[in-house]
Design an enzyme around this catalytic site. Structure first.
Site, PDB file in Angstrom:
ATOM      1  CB  ILE A 140     -56.950  32.970 -82.748  1.00  0.00           C
ATOM      2  CG1 ILE A 140     -57.552  33.734 -81.565  1.00  0.00           C
ATOM      3  CG2 ILE A 140     -57.424  31.526 -82.776  1.00  0.00           C
ATOM      4  CD1 ILE A 140     -59.071  33.781 -81.586  1.00  0.00           C
ATOM      5  N   GLY A 141     -54.157  35.038 -82.091  1.00  0.00           N
ATOM      6  CA  GLY A 141     -53.681  36.390 -82.326  1.00  0.00           C
ATOM      7  C   GLY A 141     -52.723  36.856 -81.255  1.00  0.00           C
ATOM      8  N   GLY A 143     -51.030  40.623 -79.923  1.00  0.00           N
ATOM      9  CA  GLY A 143     -51.064  42.068 -80.081  1.00  0.00           C
ATOM     10  C   GLY A 143     -50.389  42.776 -78.930  1.00  0.00           C
ATOM     11  N   GLY A 181     -51.019  41.396 -75.265  1.00  0.00           N
ATOM     12  CA  GLY A 181     -50.820  39.977 -75.028  1.00  0.00           C
ATOM     13  C   GLY A 181     -51.395  39.100 -76.125  1.00  0.00           C
ATOM     14  CB  VAL A 218     -56.445  36.848 -78.836  1.00  0.00           C
ATOM     15  CG1 VAL A 218     -57.923  36.488 -78.837  1.00  0.00           C
ATOM     16  CG2 VAL A 218     -56.246  38.336 -78.534  1.00  0.00           C
ATOM     17  CE  LYS A 236     -58.487  41.822 -76.958  1.00  0.00           C
ATOM     18  NZ  LYS A 236     -58.513  43.308 -77.024  1.00  0.00           N
ATOM     19  CG  ASP A 241     -55.311  51.028 -85.590  1.00  0.00           C
ATOM     20  OD1 ASP A 241     -54.757  51.377 -86.660  1.00  0.00           O
ATOM     21  OD2 ASP A 241     -54.921  50.060 -84.923  1.00  0.00           O
TER      22      ASP A 241
END
Length: 265
Positions: free
Chosen positions: A21-22, A24, A27, A29, A44, A134
């Protein structure tokens, strides 16, 4: 910080790794299902053959030290076959910059809700001596109930940078795009500082005077004159915002419906 060592049998018996699902800096997710409880979690996964593993461990330790409803909770962590697995609360609603939710479609009441939730989280972090640095739509996550969660970052910045970033984020949520995109090495903040102009909403009549005033305060060019998070929480734009029920639940239902249509076709 202690990290559990586990065998393949333990890993496979505890969590079923589902779709990614992600992706970054730390690494990938994945969505996963705890096979003992049936609960969905986010995991993660970081390859520990490089120095990013230590950075992820430090992030995990930092998250475990926090106790705030808007910061995702660490549920478990373990090491297996040179990879670090960190199990966290799943924010199934995605982020405010995902393809289904989109930006530029939120009502003012929903933007005010996001603003207040983020401000309260930033107040907690600032009081503990941390700066997020951020704040942006894809770092603002939502649960299924439309509750806000903030992904944590840190850096060598003053806490007033978070106020500026929140103002820019609210502009993006309102209009669907950043007030300015530049390709030079200068930051957007440096551009506005050099031009001595303040970013603002383009469609003035669409938004309330309170929203305009909030953005003007948050986007004060001189950091020394910019209001603190604590002061902004008393602003008329967010002062009377209620936490429950979340006004973003309807957006989530709409995005899931549109997502199901896309999958069907």
């Amino acid at each position: 910080m202690k990290v559990k060592l586990c065998s393949c049998d333990r890993k496979c018996s505890v969590n079923e790794i589902l779709k990614c699902i992600g992706v970054g800096a730390f690494g990938k997710v994945h969505k996963a299902r705890n096979l003992k409880t049936g609960h969905l979690v986010a995991i993660k996964i970081q390859d520990c053959t490089n120095d990013k593993c230590m950075a992820l461990l430090q992030e995990c330790m930092l998250l475990e030290s926090f106790n705030h409803q808007n910061i995702p909770k660490v549920m478990d962590k373990y090491y297996w076959e040179q990879k670090l697995y960190i199990c966290m609360e799943l924010c199934a609603g995605g982020d405010l910059d995902n393809s289904d939710m989109g930006t530029g479609f939120l009502k003012e009441s929903q933007i005010a809700f996001v603003a207040k939730e983020v401000l309260e989280t930033l107040l907690y972090l600032h009081q503990k001596g941390y700066v997020h640095r951020d704040i942006k739509p894809n770092n603002i996550l939502l649960t299924d109930a439309g509750e806000v969660r903030i992904q944590k970052e840190n850096g060598d910045y003053d806490d007033r940078c978070d106020v500026w970033s929140l103002g820019i984020t609210l502009l993006e949520l309102a209009e669907g795009k950043l007030p300015l995109v530049i390709s030079s090495s200068n930051s957007l903040y440096e551009y506005w500082e050099q031009k001595q102009r303040v970013p603002h909403l383009r469609k003035r009549d669409k938004w309330s005077p309170a929203f305009h005033r909030f953005l003007k305060d948050a986007l004060t060019l001189d950091p020394a004159m910019r209001p603190s998070v604590e002061l902004l929480l008393q602003h008329e734009f967010v002062r009377n915002v209620e936490h429950e029920p979340s006004p973003l639940k309807r957006c989530l239902r709409r995005s899931k419906f549109l997502g199901s249509i896309r999958k069907f076709f």
